[in-house]
Write an enzyme that holds these catalytic residues in place. Sequence first.
Site, PDB file in Angstrom:
ATOM      1  N   ASP A  78    -106.349  44.113  90.002  1.00  0.00           N
ATOM      2  CA  ASP A  78    -104.880  43.718  90.066  1.00  0.00           C
ATOM      3  C   ASP A  78    -104.459  42.789  89.041  1.00  0.00           C
ATOM      4  OD1 ASP A  78    -103.104  44.661  92.069  1.00  0.00           O
ATOM      5  OD2 ASP A  78    -102.893  42.446  92.495  1.00  0.00           O
ATOM      6  N   ASP A  93    -109.783  48.319  97.236  1.00  0.00           N
ATOM      7  CA  ASP A  93    -108.470  47.890  97.896  1.00  0.00           C
ATOM      8  C   ASP A  93    -107.094  48.040  96.986  1.00  0.00           C
ATOM      9  OD1 ASP A  93    -109.029  45.743  96.084  1.00  0.00           O
ATOM     10  OD2 ASP A  93    -109.182  44.142  97.609  1.00  0.00           O
ATOM     11  N   ARG A 104    -113.349  40.594  99.880  1.00  0.00           N
ATOM     12  CA  ARG A 104    -112.456  39.512  99.981  1.00  0.00           C
ATOM     13  C   ARG A 104    -111.312  39.638 100.881  1.00  0.00           C
ATOM     14  NH1 ARG A 104    -111.543  37.185  94.175  1.00  0.00           N
ATOM     15  NH2 ARG A 104    -111.442  39.311  93.983  1.00  0.00           N
TER      16      ARG A 104
HETATM   17  O1  F6P Z   1    -114.962  42.530  92.533  1.00  0.00           O
HETATM   18  C1  F6P Z   1    -114.004  42.033  93.905  1.00  0.00           C
HETATM   19  C2  F6P Z   1    -115.233  41.154  94.390  1.00  0.00           C
HETATM   20  O2  F6P Z   1    -116.232  42.062  94.492  1.00  0.00           O
HETATM   21  C3  F6P Z   1    -114.948  40.426  95.670  1.00  0.00           C
HETATM   22  O3  F6P Z   1    -115.242  41.106  96.732  1.00  0.00           O
HETATM   23  C4  F6P Z   1    -115.706  39.125  95.290  1.00  0.00           C
HETATM   24  O4  F6P Z   1    -115.192  38.107  96.175  1.00  0.00           O
HETATM   25  C5  F6P Z   1    -115.531  38.837  94.116  1.00  0.00           C
HETATM   26  O5  F6P Z   1    -115.438  40.099  93.383  1.00  0.00           O
HETATM   27  C6  F6P Z   1    -116.655  38.224  93.428  1.00  0.00           C
HETATM   28  O6  F6P Z   1    -116.406  37.679  92.309  1.00  0.00           O
HETATM   29  P1  F6P Z   1    -117.104  36.785  91.280  1.00  0.00           P
HETATM   30  O7  F6P Z   1    -117.989  35.812  91.783  1.00  0.00           O
HETATM   31  O8  F6P Z   1    -117.530  37.562  90.070  1.00  0.00           O
HETATM   32  O9  F6P Z   1    -115.921  35.661  90.625  1.00  0.00           O
END
Ligand code: F6P
Length: 358
Positions: free
Chosen positions: A119, A145, A187
């Site tokens: 997104d 999502d 998330r």
């Molecule tokens: O790609 C989305 C996601 O997998 C979320 O579910 C998770 O909260 C997030 O990435 C974590 O991303 P990072 O720790 O790389 O910022």
Amino acid sequence: MNNIRCIGISTGGGDAPGLNAVIRAAVRTAHVKYGWKVMGIPDGFDGLIWPERMFELTDKHVSGLISKGGTILGTTNRGNPFRHTLMENGEEVVRDRSGEVVRNAAALGIDAVIVIGGDGSQAIGLELFRCGMKIVGVPKTIDNDLSATDVTFGFDTALQTATEALDKLKDTGQSHHRVMILEVMGRDAGWIALHAGIAGGAHAILIPEIPFSVERLAEYIHEREIRSKRFTIIVVAEGVPLNEELSALSRSKSPGIAIMNALDARTHKECRVTVLGHIQRGGSPSAYDRVLATRFGSAAVDLIAKGKFGKMVCLHGTEIQSVDVGEAIGRLKTVDPEGQLVATARSMGVCFGDVPER
Ligand code: F6P
């Protein structure tokens, strides 16, 4: 054919298994079908702020790439050229560097850019499109999502990883008669938790879309004990809503740990938690993700050839189609608490931590 001679590719946001397969498919299609040159943009759009980092993507780069996790272009979730953060005289300042990005792309002879990302990256792509850059999008997130596409690549691989983890936790949980909690990513939506929970035969599944109570979970574990089921496997999505008690217990920001502590106090059973974390984001993509990523990458190049800029490829049913990026962003696809998947899980006796009406 729109006078295209050279295209750029960028990968932004959190990585997902299948990114390299998209890059490979786009490069191959550009070379084989259209005879275009392809430039790799390192680390989101950062490569266009520092054009000396840009490099040509050749056959050599993409040979054997379909099975590799990660992205050979690098990625960042802090790479917004409209709000570029840098340190000046020891202070953090924010600058709009989008003009440089558009100018540098033109100076490098890049006629259009494929933006592979979730997104956030698609929103940046749309802003650049409005500034005159010809962009097409490829959706990406392991969380699955995005409402504009039925499926995103990376989800299937992450699901496989989570399901394997559940199988292993079941073995050890059963042996020790314990409550085993697996915290997975998600998330805003519970797709990984719900699918992995069903595939891995979890006894309870906690997702952001269904508010739960620890009391109900503890009661459910007790009901299982009465039926001589002395172990319980729980999958929890990282984005589950926490009440005051759980928020206080979740100082580490892990709902899994908070739920474990709360259940430990209520059930007097040994409870253990595994936070699967970024293991879900790595690894060789599954066959399904490789095929979807290849279709997306190739279709994105075809969109450029047709001059359909400001569009994003997507999967509808079995067909690859396209939508306006502007329509695609900001609309999350969440689990329907009343939908078939949740209903099927409930029919299996799965507890969602709520008290469903009969
Ligand atoms: O790609 C989305 C996601 O997998 C979320 O579910 C998770 O909260 C997030 O990435 C974590 O991303 P990072 O720790 O790389 O910022």
